[in-house]
Write a protein that holds these residues in place. Structure first.
Motif, mmCIF file in Angstrom:
data_model
loop_
_atom_site.group_PDB
_atom_site.id
_atom_site.type_symbol
_atom_site.label_atom_id
_atom_site.label_comp_id
_atom_site.label_asym_id
_atom_site.label_seq_id
_atom_site.Cartn_x
_atom_site.Cartn_y
_atom_site.Cartn_z
ATOM 1 N N GLU A 1 60.609 -1.404 75.705
ATOM 2 C CA GLU A 1 61.919 -1.277 76.356
ATOM 3 C C GLU A 1 62.571 0.057 75.981
ATOM 4 O O GLU A 1 63.154 0.733 76.824
ATOM 5 N N LEU A 2 62.440 0.458 74.715
ATOM 6 C CA LEU A 2 62.975 1.748 74.284
ATOM 7 C C LEU A 2 62.277 2.884 75.031
ATOM 8 O O LEU A 2 62.932 3.847 75.458
ATOM 9 N N ALA A 3 60.969 2.787 75.219
ATOM 10 C CA ALA A 3 60.244 3.815 75.968
ATOM 11 C C ALA A 3 60.789 3.913 77.399
ATOM 12 O O ALA A 3 61.002 5.017 77.918
ATOM 13 N N PHE A 4 61.046 2.774 78.038
ATOM 14 C CA PHE A 4 61.609 2.788 79.398
ATOM 15 C C PHE A 4 63.018 3.370 79.405
ATOM 16 O O PHE A 4 63.400 4.083 80.332
ATOM 17 N N THR A 5 63.783 3.102 78.375
ATOM 18 C CA THR A 5 65.130 3.670 78.285
ATOM 19 C C THR A 5 65.058 5.180 78.112
ATOM 20 O O THR A 5 65.790 5.928 78.764
ATOM 21 N N LEU A 6 64.159 5.654 77.255
ATOM 22 C CA LEU A 6 63.990 7.098 77.065
ATOM 23 C C LEU A 6 63.544 7.783 78.350
ATOM 24 O O LEU A 6 63.931 8.921 78.622
ATOM 25 N N ALA A 7 62.727 7.102 79.142
ATOM 26 C CA ALA A 7 62.237 7.683 80.400
ATOM 27 C C ALA A 7 63.385 8.046 81.334
ATOM 28 O O ALA A 7 63.249 8.948 82.171
ATOM 29 N N LYS A 8 64.525 7.400 81.182
ATOM 30 C CA LYS A 8 65.688 7.706 82.026
ATOM 31 C C LYS A 8 66.209 9.116 81.789
ATOM 32 O O LYS A 8 66.948 9.656 82.606
ATOM 33 N N ARG A 9 65.837 9.736 80.679
ATOM 34 C CA ARG A 9 66.242 11.122 80.404
ATOM 35 C C ARG A 9 65.331 12.143 81.069
ATOM 36 O O ARG A 9 65.627 13.324 81.082
ATOM 37 N N SER A 10 64.223 11.669 81.620
ATOM 38 C CA SER A 10 63.263 12.563 82.252
ATOM 39 C C SER A 10 63.900 13.324 83.407
ATOM 40 O O SER A 10 64.708 12.786 84.154
ATOM 41 N N THR A 11 63.497 14.582 83.544
ATOM 42 C CA THR A 11 63.984 15.399 84.658
ATOM 43 C C THR A 11 62.897 15.602 85.712
ATOM 44 O O THR A 11 63.107 16.343 86.668
ATOM 45 N N CYS A 12 61.751 14.941 85.553
ATOM 46 C CA CYS A 12 60.682 15.023 86.546
ATOM 47 C C CYS A 12 61.090 14.206 87.770
ATOM 48 O O CYS A 12 61.523 13.059 87.646
ATOM 49 N N ALA B 1 60.343 22.429 79.381
ATOM 50 C CA ALA B 1 60.545 22.878 78.008
ATOM 51 C C ALA B 1 62.023 23.189 77.754
ATOM 52 O O ALA B 1 62.760 23.560 78.679
ATOM 53 N N THR B 2 62.434 23.042 76.522
ATOM 54 C CA THR B 2 63.812 23.300 76.118
ATOM 55 C C THR B 2 64.238 24.704 76.552
ATOM 56 O O THR B 2 63.517 25.676 76.321
ATOM 57 N N GLY B 3 65.388 24.786 77.185
ATOM 58 C CA GLY B 3 65.922 26.074 77.614
ATOM 59 C C GLY B 3 65.538 26.462 79.026
ATOM 60 O O GLY B 3 66.145 27.359 79.602
ATOM 61 N N LEU B 4 64.527 25.791 79.599
ATOM 62 C CA LEU B 4 64.147 26.057 80.984
ATOM 63 C C LEU B 4 64.938 25.136 81.910
ATOM 64 O O LEU B 4 65.521 24.150 81.459
ATOM 65 N N PRO B 5 64.967 25.426 83.200
ATOM 66 C CA PRO B 5 65.722 24.572 84.132
ATOM 67 C C PRO B 5 65.271 23.114 84.042
ATOM 68 O O PRO B 5 64.072 22.833 83.893
ATOM 69 N N ASN B 6 66.223 22.196 84.108
ATOM 70 C CA ASN B 6 65.934 20.765 84.050
ATOM 71 C C ASN B 6 65.391 20.288 85.385
ATOM 72 O O ASN B 6 66.102 19.733 86.204
ATOM 73 N N GLY B 7 64.122 20.503 85.594
ATOM 74 C CA GLY B 7 63.470 20.077 86.820
ATOM 75 C C GLY B 7 62.017 20.494 86.794
ATOM 76 O O GLY B 7 61.545 21.151 85.861
ATOM 77 N N CYS B 8 61.306 20.102 87.827
ATOM 78 C CA CYS B 8 59.894 20.438 87.952
ATOM 79 C C CYS B 8 59.752 21.889 88.397
ATOM 80 O O CYS B 8 60.596 22.417 89.112
ATOM 81 N N LEU C 1 56.327 19.013 80.763
ATOM 82 C CA LEU C 1 55.616 18.511 79.589
ATOM 83 C C LEU C 1 55.595 16.985 79.691
ATOM 84 O O LEU C 1 56.583 16.369 80.083
ATOM 85 N N HIS C 2 54.485 16.369 79.340
ATOM 86 C CA HIS C 2 54.379 14.917 79.410
ATOM 87 C C HIS C 2 55.113 14.282 78.230
ATOM 88 O O HIS C 2 55.291 14.903 77.178
ATOM 89 N N SER C 3 55.515 13.048 78.408
ATOM 90 C CA SER C 3 56.282 12.368 77.361
ATOM 91 C C SER C 3 55.475 12.226 76.075
ATOM 92 O O SER C 3 56.011 12.404 74.979
ATOM 93 N N GLU C 4 54.179 11.912 76.209
ATOM 94 C CA GLU C 4 53.333 11.781 75.019
ATOM 95 C C GLU C 4 53.238 13.116 74.293
ATOM 96 O O GLU C 4 53.264 13.159 73.061
ATOM 97 N N GLU C 5 53.138 14.190 75.068
ATOM 98 C CA GLU C 5 53.063 15.536 74.500
ATOM 99 C C GLU C 5 54.333 15.840 73.697
ATOM 100 O O GLU C 5 54.266 16.326 72.561
ATOM 101 N N ASN C 6 55.485 15.533 74.273
ATOM 102 C CA ASN C 6 56.746 15.763 73.561
ATOM 103 C C ASN C 6 56.851 14.879 72.318
ATOM 104 O O ASN C 6 57.336 15.330 71.275
ATOM 105 N N ALA C 7 56.390 13.634 72.405
ATOM 106 C CA ALA C 7 56.437 12.760 71.235
ATOM 107 C C ALA C 7 55.530 13.290 70.123
ATOM 108 O O ALA C 7 55.904 13.269 68.951
ATOM 109 N N VAL C 8 54.345 13.789 70.495
ATOM 110 C CA VAL C 8 53.435 14.361 69.495
ATOM 111 C C VAL C 8 54.081 15.588 68.853
ATOM 112 O O VAL C 8 54.028 15.765 67.635
ATOM 113 N N ILE C 9 54.706 16.439 69.662
ATOM 114 C CA ILE C 9 55.398 17.617 69.134
ATOM 115 C C ILE C 9 56.503 17.190 68.167
ATOM 116 O O ILE C 9 56.709 17.806 67.121
ATOM 117 N N ASN C 10 57.208 16.107 68.498
ATOM 118 C CA ASN C 10 58.332 15.632 67.685
ATOM 119 C C ASN C 10 57.902 14.849 66.446
ATOM 120 O O ASN C 10 58.728 14.580 65.571
#
Length: 144
Positions: free
Chosen positions: A16-27, A53-60, A71-80
């Motif tokens: 459920e937390l993963a689905f909630t975080l997905a709401k922040r996606s800009t894709c 990526a951080t600092g770039l336009p919020n969109g595809c 960047l994929h969500s798994e990629e960002n989680a691994v980075i974090n």
């Protein structure tokens, strides 16, 4: 309110937390969220969602499915995730990871299981993860 002392499982809480975080996606095509926890579920080690990526336009960057430039969500989680490789981890993703993200999760080290909510159009990551003894299991959450 909890009825009849039935508590939600940790798996359902973190999915459920993963689905909630997905709401922040800009894709604009697919919103995906990821949560990485300790194997005893007592610690959230990292979170991520897909987007630019951080600092770039919020969109595809592009409209091509699977190549939008986010960047994929798994990629960002691994980075974090700053937990060392020897720490055992459980991963929750709203959608089955792609092959590249499965490889990132493998390299994260000590991932013991990957839960996903929705299937992805390409399912090759299931066999890839299984080849290194990381079980993959669908974890459905009502209303998602």
């Amino acid at each position: 309110m909890i009825k009849n002392n039935q508590r939600p499982s940790f798996e359902s809480i973190y999915m459920e937390l993963a689905f909630t975080l997905a709401k922040r996606s800009t894709c604009k095509r697919l919103q995906v969220g990821t949560v990485i926890t300790s194997t005893d579920y007592r610690k959230v080690l990292a979170v991520g969602y897909n987007g630019n990526a951080t600092g770039l336009p919020n969109g595809c960057d592009r409209d091509e499915p699977g190549n939008c430039g986010c960047l994929h969500s798994e990629e960002n989680a691994v980075i974090n995730c700053d937990s060392p490789r020897f720490i055992e981890k459980i991963v929750f993703v709203t959608h089955l990871p792609c092959v590249s993200c499965a490889k990132r999760l493998i390299n994260l080290g000590n991932v013991k299981k990957v839960y996903f909510g929705h299937e992805y159009r390409i399912k090759d990551s299931i066999d890839l993860l299984a080849s290194v003894n990381i079980p993959v299991q669908q974890c459905t959450i009502p209303h998602h």
